[in-house]
Design a protein around this motif. Structure first.
Motif, PDB file in Angstrom:
ATOM      1  N   GLN A  57      64.006 -54.462  14.065  1.00  0.00           N
ATOM      2  CA  GLN A  57      63.775 -55.698  14.944  1.00  0.00           C
ATOM      3  C   GLN A  57      63.249 -56.955  13.925  1.00  0.00           C
ATOM      4  N   THR A 104      65.782 -53.784  20.988  1.00  0.00           N
ATOM      5  CA  THR A 104      66.053 -54.213  19.614  1.00  0.00           C
ATOM      6  C   THR A 104      66.658 -55.779  20.277  1.00  0.00           C
ATOM      7  N   LYS A 144      58.200 -53.739  12.685  1.00  0.00           N
ATOM      8  CA  LYS A 144      59.426 -54.176  13.328  1.00  0.00           C
ATOM      9  C   LYS A 144      60.109 -54.300  12.557  1.00  0.00           C
ATOM     10  N   THR A 176      61.090 -60.454  15.633  1.00  0.00           N
ATOM     11  CA  THR A 176      60.577 -59.834  16.081  1.00  0.00           C
ATOM     12  C   THR A 176      59.070 -59.895  14.526  1.00  0.00           C
TER      13      THR A 176
END
Ligand SMILES: [Zn+2]
Length: 107
Positions: A63, A106, A58, A66
């Motif tokens: 990201q 994203t 991630k 996350t």
């Protein structure tokens, strides 16, 4: 060749934007993260499978939110299971599908 999602003109997959209408080329921009670098599907898959517990894939995909969530819950083992599944999904996808999905997810 790919088609512009705005006007339907045929454009090169490498084009940043449609030369006809200036609309960003989804196929191209989808392959790039916030930093503009192209993310490798295989690297993301390996990170997910081996370091998925800590959300490494991630972070790699940009990201971070996350990723932090994964890292906070690594002790439960659940992020590791998600990581393994996500890694296998990454490997089963084509680069185009992978890139498009990363763009949508994203956050
Ligand atoms: Zn266009």
């Amino acid at each position: 060749m790919v088609y512009c999602s705005a006007c339907g003109a045929q454009i090169s997959p490498q084009a940043v934007a449609c030369p006809q209408c200036g609309h960003p080329n989804a196929v191209n921009s989808a392959a790039r993260g916030a930093t503009g670098e192209i993310k490798s599907r295989v690297v993301a898959a390996l990170l997910a499978i081996f370091l998925g517990h800590f959300g490494a894939h991630k972070f790699y995909l940009g990201q971070s939110g996350t990723g932090i969530l994964y890292a906070c819950f690594f002790w439960s083992g659940i992020p590791g299971i998600f990581g393994l599944i996500e890694g296998l999904i990454y490997l089963s996808q084509t680069d185009a599908v992978f890139s498009a999905k990363q763009r949508v997810r994203t956050f």
